[in-house]
Design a protein around this motif. Structure first.
Motif, PDB file in Angstrom:
ATOM      1  N   VAL A 176      32.122 -39.750  77.700  1.00  0.00           N
ATOM      2  CA  VAL A 176      32.684 -39.842  78.936  1.00  0.00           C
ATOM      3  C   VAL A 176      33.611 -40.948  79.283  1.00  0.00           C
ATOM      4  N   LEU A 177      33.249 -42.209  78.561  1.00  0.00           N
ATOM      5  CA  LEU A 177      34.185 -43.465  78.609  1.00  0.00           C
ATOM      6  C   LEU A 177      35.561 -43.151  78.113  1.00  0.00           C
ATOM      7  N   GLU A 178      35.312 -42.456  76.791  1.00  0.00           N
ATOM      8  CA  GLU A 178      36.504 -41.977  75.697  1.00  0.00           C
ATOM      9  C   GLU A 178      37.268 -40.924  76.716  1.00  0.00           C
ATOM     10  N   HIS A 179      36.834 -40.161  77.364  1.00  0.00           N
ATOM     11  CA  HIS A 179      37.491 -39.075  77.981  1.00  0.00           C
ATOM     12  C   HIS A 179      38.366 -39.768  79.165  1.00  0.00           C
ATOM     13  N   LEU A 180      37.548 -40.741  80.079  1.00  0.00           N
ATOM     14  CA  LEU A 180      38.349 -41.407  81.119  1.00  0.00           C
ATOM     15  C   LEU A 180      39.441 -42.565  80.370  1.00  0.00           C
ATOM     16  N   ASP A 181      39.274 -42.474  79.284  1.00  0.00           N
ATOM     17  CA  ASP A 181      40.113 -43.688  78.616  1.00  0.00           C
ATOM     18  C   ASP A 181      39.726 -45.000  79.362  1.00  0.00           C
ATOM     19  N   LEU A 182      38.600 -45.179  79.515  1.00  0.00           N
ATOM     20  CA  LEU A 182      38.090 -46.503  79.848  1.00  0.00           C
ATOM     21  C   LEU A 182      37.550 -47.328  78.574  1.00  0.00           C
ATOM     22  N   HIS A 183      37.546 -48.549  78.415  1.00  0.00           N
ATOM     23  CA  HIS A 183      36.837 -49.292  77.315  1.00  0.00           C
ATOM     24  C   HIS A 183      35.863 -50.241  77.793  1.00  0.00           C
ATOM     25  N   GLU A 184      34.842 -50.309  77.047  1.00  0.00           N
ATOM     26  CA  GLU A 184      33.764 -51.538  77.507  1.00  0.00           C
ATOM     27  C   GLU A 184      34.311 -52.752  77.225  1.00  0.00           C
ATOM     28  N   GLU A 185      34.300 -53.621  78.092  1.00  0.00           N
ATOM     29  CA  GLU A 185      34.482 -54.996  78.057  1.00  0.00           C
ATOM     30  C   GLU A 185      33.545 -55.800  77.124  1.00  0.00           C
ATOM     31  N   VAL A 186      33.950 -56.295  75.999  1.00  0.00           N
ATOM     32  CA  VAL A 186      33.387 -57.129  75.098  1.00  0.00           C
ATOM     33  C   VAL A 186      33.536 -58.620  75.236  1.00  0.00           C
ATOM     34  N   PRO A 187      32.551 -59.318  75.543  1.00  0.00           N
ATOM     35  CA  PRO A 187      32.430 -60.603  75.643  1.00  0.00           C
ATOM     36  C   PRO A 187      33.286 -61.376  74.353  1.00  0.00           C
ATOM     37  N   ARG A 188      34.004 -62.443  74.551  1.00  0.00           N
ATOM     38  CA  ARG A 188      34.519 -63.050  73.462  1.00  0.00           C
ATOM     39  C   ARG A 188      35.398 -62.195  72.386  1.00  0.00           C
ATOM     40  N   ARG A 189      36.005 -61.343  73.253  1.00  0.00           N
ATOM     41  CA  ARG A 189      36.608 -60.161  72.388  1.00  0.00           C
ATOM     42  C   ARG A 189      37.827 -60.816  71.421  1.00  0.00           C
ATOM     43  N   ASP A 190      38.697 -61.666  72.171  1.00  0.00           N
ATOM     44  CA  ASP A 190      40.042 -62.252  71.532  1.00  0.00           C
ATOM     45  C   ASP A 190      39.362 -63.014  70.238  1.00  0.00           C
ATOM     46  N   GLU A 191      38.258 -63.804  70.530  1.00  0.00           N
ATOM     47  CA  GLU A 191      37.656 -64.344  69.293  1.00  0.00           C
ATOM     48  C   GLU A 191      37.501 -63.653  68.019  1.00  0.00           C
ATOM     49  N   ILE A 192      36.670 -62.324  68.571  1.00  0.00           N
ATOM     50  CA  ILE A 192      36.579 -61.441  67.524  1.00  0.00           C
ATOM     51  C   ILE A 192      37.702 -61.070  66.624  1.00  0.00           C
ATOM     52  N   VAL A 193      38.608 -60.417  67.482  1.00  0.00           N
ATOM     53  CA  VAL A 193      39.922 -59.849  66.989  1.00  0.00           C
ATOM     54  C   VAL A 193      40.664 -61.103  66.121  1.00  0.00           C
ATOM     55  N   ALA A 194      40.441 -62.306  66.661  1.00  0.00           N
ATOM     56  CA  ALA A 194      41.055 -63.430  65.570  1.00  0.00           C
ATOM     57  C   ALA A 194      40.466 -63.415  64.387  1.00  0.00           C
ATOM     58  N   LEU A 195      39.353 -63.431  64.537  1.00  0.00           N
ATOM     59  CA  LEU A 195      38.196 -63.321  63.319  1.00  0.00           C
ATOM     60  C   LEU A 195      38.813 -62.225  62.158  1.00  0.00           C
ATOM     61  N   VAL A 196      38.925 -61.146  62.831  1.00  0.00           N
ATOM     62  CA  VAL A 196      39.310 -60.072  62.114  1.00  0.00           C
ATOM     63  C   VAL A 196      40.768 -60.114  61.390  1.00  0.00           C
ATOM     64  N   ARG A 197      41.565 -60.560  62.102  1.00  0.00           N
ATOM     65  CA  ARG A 197      43.176 -60.995  61.854  1.00  0.00           C
ATOM     66  C   ARG A 197      43.104 -61.940  60.572  1.00  0.00           C
ATOM     67  N   GLU A 198      41.930 -63.085  60.734  1.00  0.00           N
ATOM     68  CA  GLU A 198      41.925 -64.024  59.544  1.00  0.00           C
ATOM     69  C   GLU A 198      40.946 -63.380  58.297  1.00  0.00           C
TER      70      GLU A 198
ATOM     71  N   LYS B  51      38.056 -62.434  58.421  1.00  0.00           N
ATOM     72  CA  LYS B  51      36.498 -62.859  58.442  1.00  0.00           C
ATOM     73  C   LYS B  51      35.925 -61.788  59.107  1.00  0.00           C
ATOM     74  N   ARG B  52      35.664 -60.720  58.445  1.00  0.00           N
ATOM     75  CA  ARG B  52      35.015 -59.507  59.182  1.00  0.00           C
ATOM     76  C   ARG B  52      33.558 -59.586  59.172  1.00  0.00           C
ATOM     77  N   ILE B  53      32.997 -60.234  58.309  1.00  0.00           N
ATOM     78  CA  ILE B  53      31.642 -60.430  58.519  1.00  0.00           C
ATOM     79  C   ILE B  53      31.418 -61.439  59.566  1.00  0.00           C
ATOM     80  N   GLN B  54      32.130 -62.225  59.796  1.00  0.00           N
ATOM     81  CA  GLN B  54      31.892 -63.470  60.775  1.00  0.00           C
ATOM     82  C   GLN B  54      32.149 -62.747  62.303  1.00  0.00           C
TER      83      GLN B  54
END
Length: 88
Positions: free
Chosen positions: A37-59, A61-64
């Motif tokens: 339903v969320l995908e159909h409505l093009d809604l995304h769940e808000e992830v706390p500390r999302r920016d931090e997680i994305v930054a870790l991926v870019r660095e 550091k996928r495991i972290q």
């Protein structure tokens, strides 16, 4: 007499285990439906500390990133890995 009591306790535990397993399956099915339903409505769940997680991926550091995602959302390992893969 002890064997009868053991059998009753054993059957009780097995019944509880079955009911918990059934409830887990129903919850998983409901989560999948909600995700659709969320995908159909093009809604995304808000992830706390999302920016931090994305930054870790870019660095690289996928495991972290997965560990952090699990800490902030309470997700399981497989779910967290999939979510981090989508974020990165």
């Amino acid at each position: 007499m002890d064997a009868v009591a053991f059998l009753i306790v054993f059957l009780g535990i097995m019944t509880i285990k079955f009911e918990i397993s059934r409830a887990d399956r129903r919850a998983a099915r409901l989560e999948r439906k909600l995700d659709l339903v969320l995908e159909h409505l093009d809604l995304h769940e808000e992830v706390p500390r999302r920016d931090e997680i994305v930054a870790l991926v870019r660095e690289g550091k996928r495991i972290q990133a997965v560990k952090t995602y699990r800490e902030v959302t309470g997700a399981g390992l497989a779910e967290a890995k999939e979510a981090v893969d989508r974020l990165g």
